[in-house]
Scaffold this motif. Structure first.
Motif, PDB file in Angstrom:
ATOM      1  N   TRP A 167       0.835  -1.090   0.067  1.00 30.18           N
ATOM      2  CA  TRP A 167      -0.031   0.138  -0.090  1.00 30.18           C
ATOM      3  C   TRP A 167       0.738   1.352  -0.098  1.00 30.18           C
ATOM      4  N   PRO A 168       0.947   2.114  -1.323  1.00 35.84           N
ATOM      5  CA  PRO A 168       1.868   3.065  -1.242  1.00 35.84           C
ATOM      6  C   PRO A 168       1.883   4.156  -0.145  1.00 35.84           C
ATOM      7  N   PHE A 169       0.564   4.288   0.206  1.00 35.40           N
ATOM      8  CA  PHE A 169       0.521   5.550   1.110  1.00 35.40           C
ATOM      9  C   PHE A 169       0.791   5.074   2.609  1.00 35.40           C
ATOM     10  N   ALA A 170       1.426   3.701   3.021  1.00 34.78           N
ATOM     11  CA  ALA A 170       1.181   3.324   4.386  1.00 34.78           C
ATOM     12  C   ALA A 170       2.544   3.937   4.932  1.00 34.78           C
ATOM     13  N   SER A 171       2.877   4.043   6.301  1.00 36.70           N
ATOM     14  CA  SER A 171       4.051   4.311   6.755  1.00 36.70           C
ATOM     15  C   SER A 171       4.391   3.168   7.802  1.00 36.70           C
ATOM     16  N   PRO A 172       5.230   2.312   7.165  1.00 38.20           N
ATOM     17  CA  PRO A 172       5.293   0.954   7.900  1.00 38.20           C
ATOM     18  C   PRO A 172       6.018   1.411   9.461  1.00 38.20           C
ATOM     19  N   ASP A 214      -7.030   1.837  10.103  1.00 43.31           N
ATOM     20  CA  ASP A 214      -6.652   2.259   8.904  1.00 43.31           C
ATOM     21  C   ASP A 214      -7.493   1.771   7.776  1.00 43.31           C
ATOM     22  N   TRP A 215      -8.559   2.284   7.585  1.00 47.48           N
ATOM     23  CA  TRP A 215      -9.684   1.803   6.331  1.00 47.48           C
ATOM     24  C   TRP A 215      -8.812   1.489   5.156  1.00 47.48           C
ATOM     25  N   ALA A 216      -7.828   2.576   4.836  1.00 49.01           N
ATOM     26  CA  ALA A 216      -7.443   2.484   3.530  1.00 49.01           C
ATOM     27  C   ALA A 216      -6.488   1.087   3.494  1.00 49.01           C
ATOM     28  N   LEU A 217      -5.787   1.050   4.237  1.00 50.70           N
ATOM     29  CA  LEU A 217      -4.676  -0.284   4.315  1.00 50.70           C
ATOM     30  C   LEU A 217      -5.567  -1.519   4.290  1.00 50.70           C
ATOM     31  N   ASP A 218      -6.468  -1.574   5.482  1.00 49.14           N
ATOM     32  CA  ASP A 218      -7.180  -2.707   5.668  1.00 49.14           C
ATOM     33  C   ASP A 218      -8.050  -3.242   4.398  1.00 49.14           C
ATOM     34  N   THR A 219      -8.654  -2.028   3.469  1.00 51.89           N
ATOM     35  CA  THR A 219      -9.282  -2.255   2.392  1.00 51.89           C
ATOM     36  C   THR A 219      -8.518  -2.853   1.340  1.00 51.89           C
ATOM     37  N   GLN A 220      -7.211  -2.248   1.263  1.00 52.76           N
ATOM     38  CA  GLN A 220      -6.534  -2.866  -0.124  1.00 52.76           C
ATOM     39  C   GLN A 220      -6.084  -4.352   0.205  1.00 52.76           C
ATOM     40  N   ILE A 221      -5.771  -4.717   1.358  1.00 55.86           N
ATOM     41  CA  ILE A 221      -5.354  -6.041   1.725  1.00 55.86           C
ATOM     42  C   ILE A 221      -6.552  -6.865   1.573  1.00 55.86           C
ATOM     43  N   ILE A 222      -7.621  -6.634   2.069  1.00 52.05           N
ATOM     44  CA  ILE A 222      -8.730  -7.511   1.967  1.00 52.05           C
ATOM     45  C   ILE A 222      -9.145  -7.429   0.792  1.00 52.05           C
ATOM     46  N   LEU A 223      -9.219  -6.683  -0.068  1.00 54.19           N
ATOM     47  CA  LEU A 223      -9.600  -6.528  -1.350  1.00 54.19           C
ATOM     48  C   LEU A 223      -8.505  -7.653  -2.434  1.00 54.19           C
ATOM     49  N   LEU A 276     -19.586   6.780  12.981  1.00 52.06           N
ATOM     50  CA  LEU A 276     -19.475   5.752  12.224  1.00 52.06           C
ATOM     51  C   LEU A 276     -18.989   4.528  12.785  1.00 52.06           C
ATOM     52  N   GLY A 277     -19.677   3.269  12.577  1.00 51.76           N
ATOM     53  CA  GLY A 277     -19.134   1.972  13.238  1.00 51.76           C
ATOM     54  C   GLY A 277     -18.419   1.069  12.292  1.00 51.76           C
ATOM     55  N   GLN A 278     -18.259  -0.195  12.667  1.00 43.28           N
ATOM     56  CA  GLN A 278     -17.689  -1.049  11.834  1.00 43.28           C
ATOM     57  C   GLN A 278     -18.720  -1.371  10.618  1.00 43.28           C
ATOM     58  N   GLY A 279     -19.736  -0.648  10.759  1.00 44.14           N
ATOM     59  CA  GLY A 279     -20.706  -0.982   9.580  1.00 44.14           C
ATOM     60  C   GLY A 279     -20.508   0.019   8.655  1.00 44.14           C
ATOM     61  N   GLY A 280     -20.078   1.118   9.030  1.00 46.85           N
ATOM     62  CA  GLY A 280     -19.692   2.254   8.178  1.00 46.85           C
ATOM     63  C   GLY A 280     -18.311   1.790   7.387  1.00 46.85           C
ATOM     64  N   TYR A 281     -17.413   0.966   8.216  1.00 50.44           N
ATOM     65  CA  TYR A 281     -16.634   0.508   7.193  1.00 50.44           C
ATOM     66  C   TYR A 281     -17.014  -0.635   6.349  1.00 50.44           C
ATOM     67  N   LYS A 282     -17.828  -1.411   6.589  1.00 47.01           N
ATOM     68  CA  LYS A 282     -18.370  -2.408   5.717  1.00 47.01           C
ATOM     69  C   LYS A 282     -18.959  -1.865   4.515  1.00 47.01           C
ATOM     70  N   ALA A 283     -19.688  -0.872   4.700  1.00 44.56           N
ATOM     71  CA  ALA A 283     -20.470  -0.227   3.709  1.00 44.56           C
ATOM     72  C   ALA A 283     -19.478   0.589   2.770  1.00 44.56           C
ATOM     73  N   ALA A 284     -18.552   1.150   3.240  1.00 36.98           N
ATOM     74  CA  ALA A 284     -17.187   1.652   2.415  1.00 36.98           C
ATOM     75  C   ALA A 284     -16.572   0.487   1.729  1.00 36.98           C
TER      76      ALA A 284
END
Ligand code: G3P
Ligand code: MG
Length: 406
Positions: A167-172, A214-223, A276-284
């Protein structure tokens, strides 16, 4: 006359008789009855309460005004209750200790169910398999999963540390303090060539234990994992987009199963408006999935209120807790098990809908009570509760009235 006949009857009764006759020697029938009541083992009701936490007992971590009074009253009355929350992110023991302190009521894990607690029943299915756990602070949820019996638990922090370009925008460096190296036995070469550095890892399931930080990192990995070939991160399934296959070929190639533990779109935290809760993340995530797959359906398993699995799990816990109360020298009212459960919640979508729809395997009926101290603040609730009240104390009073409990 009455005392005499009672005495004569006492003679024919077993042990209890002894107590009766000794009491008879010392007083009137009324006194007898009172003393009998005071010496009889306290009764445990055949009804119980299930309390949501956020918006009912706590607002963020601050106890709501009458939460302590309500729970301690029920404990004095031996009326069983459990705490049933869509929250999570730490172990049940840690959370119960915190809650006991904040609410100043002795609680224990036998009366507590949080969003991911039902995952304890899935650990055996993933023995010697590798799962990805997301959500929560640091790697707290990894440790909870390991306590549940999951053996190989990875986190997004482990993956971005092992594969920094994932994920190019992560800061390991942000993950350094709790990222773990991926065990060698889990690493394999991505394209079966022996070239070093092109390693990958196979993931068998993804569990969202708590709200991702970290919605972005998690989204990329799960995708990546759901588009992969049998869960091998960095691979792509040749079936993706094949319209001759079900779901246009998506998730048809041994990809990891995806588990959400909490569907709440909104919840009541310290801020004056619901967050927003975990359901917000699920919707995203579902939005990204639809965009990437051109509208394919997302296969996922749902836990948390209002889902049946969570209510069934909670009911078992409540019945065991009631039995434990009965077992500890208290007597039960009536002969059978639990008859009625009052679900007290602030969220019509999870607490009310869940209780309204729940068909109990053991025959108890669940009644929903909606409070105004959290997410719901007025108007026609989307799911109709049995009653709407101000707060948790009023909710319990309403239940006790229904039960004619004095
Ligand atoms: O993240 C927690 C939130 O979804 C609501 O928790 O206790 O109201 O079920 P609770
Ligand atoms: Mg709530």
């Amino acid at each position: 006359m009455a005392a005499l006949s009672l005495g004569r009857r006492a003679a024919s009764l077993p042990v209890a008789a002894h107590r009766v006759s000794s009491i008879l020697q010392h007083g009137t029938l009324k006194q007898c009855r009172r003393r009998l009541q005071t010496t009889a083992p306290p009764r445990v009701s055949d009804f119980a309460f299930a309390f949501d936490i956020d918006g009912v007992l706590l607002r963020s971590s601050n106890p709501l005004p009458r939460a302590h009074k309500t729970l301690s009253y029920l404990q004095k009355q031996n009326i069983p209750f459990i705490l049933l929350t869509n929250g999570g992110g730490k172990s049940e023991t840690e959370r119960v200790e915190e809650l006991s302190q904040r609410l100043e009521v002795p609680l224990d894990v036998s009366m507590f169910v949080q969003s991911h607690t039902p995952f304890t029943e899935l650990a055996d299915d993933y023995k010697d398999k590798c799962i990805l756990v997301t959500g929560g602070d640091g790697d707290k949820c990894r440790r909870v999963a390991e306590n549940y019996g999951f053996t190989d638990v990875l986190t997004p922090a482990d993956l971005i540390t092992a594969f920094p370009t994932l994920w190019p925008f992560a800061s390991p460096q942000n993950y350094k303090s709790y990222a773990r190296p991926i065990p060698n036995r889990r690493l394999s070469s991505r394209d079966h060539s022996q070239r070093d550095g092109d390693n990958t890892v196979k993931v068998d399931a993804v569990f969202i234990f708590n709200d991702p930080r970290d919605w972005a990192l998690d989204t990329q990995i799960i995708l990546d994992l759901l588009l992969s070939q049998s869960g091998r991160l960095g691979s792509l399934s040749p079936k993706n987009g094949n319209n001759s296959l079900p779901n246009n070929g998506y998730q048809q190639d041994g990809q990891p199963l995806l588990y959400f533990s909490n569907p709440d779109l909104l919840w009541a935290s310290a801020y004056h408006l619901p967050r927003l809760g975990q359901g917000g993340y699920k919707a995203a995530f579902e939005g990204v999935w639809r965009a990437v797959t051109n509208g394919a359906k997302l296969e996922r398993r749902m836990f948390g209120k209002p889902h049946h699995g969570t209510f069934a799990f909670a009911e078992k816990k409540l019945e065991n807790h009631r039995h434990a109360l009965i077992g500890s020298g208290r007597s039960k009212i009536g002969t059978e098990g639990l008859k009625r459960v009052y679900m007290v919640g602030d969220n019509p979508e999870s607490d009310v809908l869940g209780a309204n729809d729940y068909q109990s395997a053991s025959g108890s009926t669940w009644q929903s009570i909606l409070v105004r101290s959290g997410v719901y603040s007025g108007g026609e609730p989307v799911h109709k509760p049995k009653v709407v009240v101000e707060d948790v104390w009023d909710a319990v009073q309403w239940g006790l009235e229904k039960e004619g409990w004095k």
